[in-house]
Design a protein around this motif. Structure first.
Motif, PDB file in Angstrom:
ATOM      1  N   GLY A 163     110.368 -79.100   7.933  1.00 17.62           N
ATOM      2  CA  GLY A 163     110.612 -78.422   6.677  1.00 17.62           C
ATOM      3  C   GLY A 163     109.324 -78.113   5.941  1.00 17.62           C
ATOM      4  O   GLY A 163     109.186 -77.052   5.327  1.00 17.62           O
ATOM      5  N   THR A 164     108.369 -79.049   5.995  1.00 18.42           N
ATOM      6  CA  THR A 164     107.091 -78.842   5.312  1.00 18.42           C
ATOM      7  C   THR A 164     106.371 -77.625   5.865  1.00 18.42           C
ATOM      8  O   THR A 164     105.863 -76.773   5.115  1.00 18.42           O
ATOM      9  N   VAL A 165     106.323 -77.507   7.178  1.00 16.82           N
ATOM     10  CA  VAL A 165     105.644 -76.375   7.815  1.00 16.82           C
ATOM     11  C   VAL A 165     106.366 -75.072   7.494  1.00 16.82           C
ATOM     12  O   VAL A 165     105.738 -74.071   7.128  1.00 16.82           O
ATOM     13  N   ALA A 166     107.678 -75.052   7.625  1.00 14.62           N
ATOM     14  CA  ALA A 166     108.444 -73.834   7.355  1.00 14.62           C
ATOM     15  C   ALA A 166     108.324 -73.415   5.897  1.00 14.62           C
ATOM     16  O   ALA A 166     108.281 -72.223   5.586  1.00 14.62           O
ATOM     17  N   ARG A 167     108.261 -74.384   5.009  1.00 17.86           N
ATOM     18  CA  ARG A 167     108.169 -74.095   3.576  1.00 17.86           C
ATOM     19  C   ARG A 167     106.822 -73.469   3.221  1.00 17.86           C
ATOM     20  O   ARG A 167     106.739 -72.617   2.342  1.00 17.86           O
ATOM     21  N   GLN A 168     105.771 -73.894   3.895  1.00 19.39           N
ATOM     22  CA  GLN A 168     104.440 -73.377   3.589  1.00 19.39           C
ATOM     23  C   GLN A 168     104.320 -71.891   3.889  1.00 19.39           C
ATOM     24  O   GLN A 168     103.629 -71.161   3.174  1.00 19.39           O
ATOM     25  N   ASP A 169     104.998 -71.435   4.932  1.00 14.39           N
ATOM     26  CA  ASP A 169     104.970 -70.002   5.265  1.00 14.39           C
ATOM     27  C   ASP A 169     106.244 -69.647   6.019  1.00 14.39           C
ATOM     28  O   ASP A 169     106.276 -69.627   7.247  1.00 14.39           O
ATOM     29  N   PRO A 170     107.326 -69.371   5.280  1.00 12.08           N
ATOM     30  CA  PRO A 170     108.608 -69.058   5.939  1.00 12.08           C
ATOM     31  C   PRO A 170     108.524 -67.863   6.866  1.00 12.08           C
ATOM     32  O   PRO A 170     109.222 -67.808   7.876  1.00 12.08           O
ATOM     33  N   HIS A 171     107.664 -66.898   6.550  1.00 14.13           N
ATOM     34  CA  HIS A 171     107.574 -65.696   7.379  1.00 14.13           C
ATOM     35  C   HIS A 171     106.911 -65.999   8.720  1.00 14.13           C
ATOM     36  O   HIS A 171     107.342 -65.491   9.765  1.00 14.13           O
ATOM     37  N   ALA A 172     105.885 -66.819   8.712  1.00 14.55           N
ATOM     38  CA  ALA A 172     105.207 -67.164   9.956  1.00 14.55           C
ATOM     39  C   ALA A 172     106.104 -67.975  10.879  1.00 14.55           C
ATOM     40  O   ALA A 172     105.929 -67.958  12.101  1.00 14.55           O
ATOM     41  N   HIS A 173     107.076 -68.669  10.303  1.00 11.64           N
ATOM     42  CA  HIS A 173     107.978 -69.518  11.091  1.00 11.64           C
ATOM     43  C   HIS A 173     109.409 -69.007  11.029  1.00 11.64           C
ATOM     44  O   HIS A 173     110.359 -69.774  11.181  1.00 11.64           O
ATOM     45  N   SER A 174     109.570 -67.709  10.815  1.00  8.91           N
ATOM     46  CA  SER A 174     110.900 -67.140  10.656  1.00  8.91           C
ATOM     47  C   SER A 174     111.759 -67.269  11.903  1.00  8.91           C
ATOM     48  O   SER A 174     112.990 -67.229  11.825  1.00  8.91           O
ATOM     49  N   ALA A 175     111.126 -67.438  13.069  1.00  7.78           N
ATOM     50  CA  ALA A 175     111.900 -67.611  14.305  1.00  7.78           C
ATOM     51  C   ALA A 175     112.734 -68.883  14.264  1.00  7.78           C
ATOM     52  O   ALA A 175     113.712 -69.014  15.014  1.00  7.78           O
ATOM     53  N   PHE A 176     112.365 -69.826  13.396  1.00  6.93           N
ATOM     54  CA  PHE A 176     113.093 -71.089  13.291  1.00  6.93           C
ATOM     55  C   PHE A 176     114.096 -71.075  12.139  1.00  6.93           C
ATOM     56  O   PHE A 176     114.682 -72.118  11.835  1.00  6.93           O
ATOM     57  N   LEU A 177     114.282 -69.921  11.513  1.00  9.39           N
ATOM     58  CA  LEU A 177     115.227 -69.801  10.406  1.00  9.39           C
ATOM     59  C   LEU A 177     116.374 -68.897  10.812  1.00  9.39           C
ATOM     60  O   LEU A 177     116.156 -67.821  11.380  1.00  9.39           O
ATOM     61  N   SER A 178     117.592 -69.306  10.502  1.00  9.91           N
ATOM     62  CA  SER A 178     118.747 -68.456  10.759  1.00  9.91           C
ATOM     63  C   SER A 178     118.682 -67.233   9.848  1.00  9.91           C
ATOM     64  O   SER A 178     118.071 -67.284   8.776  1.00  9.91           O
ATOM     65  N   PRO A 179     119.302 -66.125  10.243  1.00 11.08           N
ATOM     66  CA  PRO A 179     119.216 -64.897   9.442  1.00 11.08           C
ATOM     67  C   PRO A 179     119.581 -65.080   7.978  1.00 11.08           C
ATOM     68  O   PRO A 179     118.931 -64.515   7.104  1.00 11.08           O
ATOM     69  N   ILE A 180     120.603 -65.867   7.680  1.00  7.79           N
ATOM     70  CA  ILE A 180     121.022 -66.027   6.290  1.00  7.79           C
ATOM     71  C   ILE A 180     119.960 -66.732   5.469  1.00  7.79           C
ATOM     72  O   ILE A 180     119.813 -66.485   4.265  1.00  7.79           O
ATOM     73  N   VAL A 181     119.182 -67.611   6.094  1.00  6.63           N
ATOM     74  CA  VAL A 181     118.089 -68.295   5.398  1.00  6.63           C
ATOM     75  C   VAL A 181     116.885 -67.372   5.296  1.00  6.63           C
ATOM     76  O   VAL A 181     116.276 -67.216   4.228  1.00  6.63           O
ATOM     77  N   ARG A 182     116.536 -66.750   6.400  1.00 12.70           N
ATOM     78  CA  ARG A 182     115.376 -65.850   6.430  1.00 12.70           C
ATOM     79  C   ARG A 182     115.518 -64.733   5.403  1.00 12.70           C
ATOM     80  O   ARG A 182     114.535 -64.327   4.772  1.00 12.70           O
ATOM     81  N   ALA A 183     116.748 -64.264   5.196  1.00  9.09           N
ATOM     82  CA  ALA A 183     116.966 -63.151   4.262  1.00  9.09           C
ATOM     83  C   ALA A 183     116.540 -63.492   2.849  1.00  9.09           C
ATOM     84  O   ALA A 183     116.108 -62.606   2.092  1.00  9.09           O
ATOM     85  N   ASP A 184     116.656 -64.762   2.458  1.00  8.86           N
ATOM     86  CA  ASP A 184     116.308 -65.142   1.094  1.00  8.86           C
ATOM     87  C   ASP A 184     114.807 -65.172   0.847  1.00  8.86           C
ATOM     88  O   ASP A 184     114.374 -65.349  -0.297  1.00  8.86           O
ATOM     89  N   PHE A 185     114.015 -65.019   1.887  1.00 10.93           N
ATOM     90  CA  PHE A 185     112.564 -64.991   1.721  1.00 10.93           C
ATOM     91  C   PHE A 185     112.008 -63.578   1.912  1.00 10.93           C
ATOM     92  O   PHE A 185     110.798 -63.387   1.910  1.00 10.93           O
ATOM     93  N   VAL A 186     112.893 -62.612   2.060  1.00 12.03           N
ATOM     94  CA  VAL A 186     112.476 -61.213   2.198  1.00 12.03           C
ATOM     95  C   VAL A 186     112.219 -60.623   0.811  1.00 12.03           C
ATOM     96  O   VAL A 186     113.017 -60.797  -0.107  1.00 12.03           O
ATOM     97  N   THR A 187     111.108 -59.934   0.656  1.00 14.06           N
ATOM     98  CA  THR A 187     110.795 -59.238  -0.591  1.00 14.06           C
ATOM     99  C   THR A 187     111.517 -57.894  -0.598  1.00 14.06           C
ATOM    100  O   THR A 187     111.319 -57.071   0.289  1.00 14.06           O
TER     101      THR A 187
END
Length: 346
Positions: free
Chosen positions: A155-179
């Motif tokens: 979680g710490t790594v994903a939180r630091q840069d969600p875009h760099a680790h977006s492959a580990f996020l489900s689409p519904i989660v990844r969508a909330d970090f899209v500008t």
């Protein structure tokens, strides 16, 4: 066959990533019932309780989901007639967190567990505390991918840069970090061309103007009820495109545009459409009317374009929406926006 009557998974889930999902799936498979509790103090930007709850409920609709902050915990205690406590701080001793969770399950929720599932080394001690103080029988600990070999992320790594680790996020989660970037402009101001060019430049998704699509499909005829339909469909398509977008989503117009045309054409608008027009974006671009006006057979005239542009300026100011003017050629506009987004990403 389920091994346990009620399993427990606890985490920050800031953000929920596929390692968490693996853990929860394993717990679900091994338990008749599953309790998932999420809390963190302090909160992390972009991972607010409402988002975490939405992620968890979407991915695990069969589980009992409890997402807490101090206000939610106080309300829960009041509803159960239990004296309230504050959430422990993330830096507090692990023993305090274990006893807090035991109290929550046993006293507040009245959902004692017989198994805890973790991917951390605190798991066995957590199970022992629950068994000794907050259970009527044995409490097992089940370890799941503690070495992070199946899903190499935290979680710490994903939180630091969600875009760099977006492959580990489900689409519904990844969508909330899209500008989400909205492009507005009067007729023949280049907004559609710019939206498509930005999507191509950033190699991401974009949302076309549904109103024009419907207008063309109906041979240039729109009735009053069509405008609310357009506003709803525009936002539905945005939500769908967010699931496929990479870091940025570019939107050609918004329901504010639909609201403008509804009032312009019919002198009124449904209250729901007015509410849809309040939809907010992370960034709003307003295209200057500095292109030569091109009459493609669907547009009004240059005076209408100027009036529409002035309406956007006044309406955005009235709503307190900060916007950025873009002007010049398509290439110049793309360069302006690219520089702007680069500064926002720093």
């Amino acid at each position: 066959m389920n091994l346990y009557k009620r399993g427990l998974v606890v985490g920050k889930f800031c953000p929920l990533h596929q390692g968490h999902e693996l853990l929860i799936h394993r717990a679900q498979d091994a338990s008749e019932e599953l309790l998932v509790v999420s809390y963190t103090k302090p909160e992390f930007p972009g991972c607010e309780p409402t988002r975490r709850e939405r992620w968890l409920r979407a991915q695990f609709p069969q589980a009992q989901i409890v997402v807490l902050d101090d206000a939610r915990l106080a309300a829960l205690c009041a509803a159960r007639g239990v004296p309230a406590r504050s959430l422990p701080h993330n830096d507090d001793d692990g023993e305090l967190h274990r006893h807090f969770m035991g109290w929550l399950c046993w006293t507040v929720l009245e959902l004692p567990v017989d198994a805890v599932f973790t991917s951390e080394d605190y798991g066995p001690g957590f199970a022992r505390v629950l068994e000794r103080h907050y259970a009527s029988g044995p409490v097992a600990h089940v370890s799941v991918d503690q070495a992070r070999t199946l899903v190499p992320v935290s979680g710490t790594v994903a939180r630091q840069d969600p875009h760099a680790h977006s492959a580990f996020l489900s689409p519904i989660v990844r969508a909330d970090f899209v500008t989400r970037v909205c492009v507005l402009g009067g007729e023949s101001s280049g907004k559609t061309t710019l939206t498509a060019a930005l999507a191509a430049h950033f190699e991401t998704a974009w949302v076309a103007e549904y109103g024009r699509e419907l207008w063309e499909s109906q041979d240039g005829i729109l009735v009053y009820d069509d405008l609310l339909k357009i506003g709803r469909e525009q936002l539905r398509r945005e939500a769908q495109a967010l699931l496929a977008a990479r870091r940025w989503l570019f939107c050609d117009t918004s329901p504010m545009t639909t609201y403008f045309y509804c009032v312009e054409m019919f002198g009124k608008a449904e209250q729901e459409l007015a509410q849809l027009a309040e939809h907010r974006y992370d960034l709003v671009l307003l295209c200057a009317p500095d292109f030569p006006f091109i009459q493609d057979g669907t547009r009004r005239d240059e005076d209408f374009r100027a009036r529409q542009h002035a309406w956007y300026q006044a309406e955005l100011a009235r709503r307190g929406i900060v916007y950025v003017n873009v002007s010049g050629t398509v290439a110049e506009r793309v360069r302006q926006v690219a520089q702007l987004l680069a500064r926002r990403s720093d």
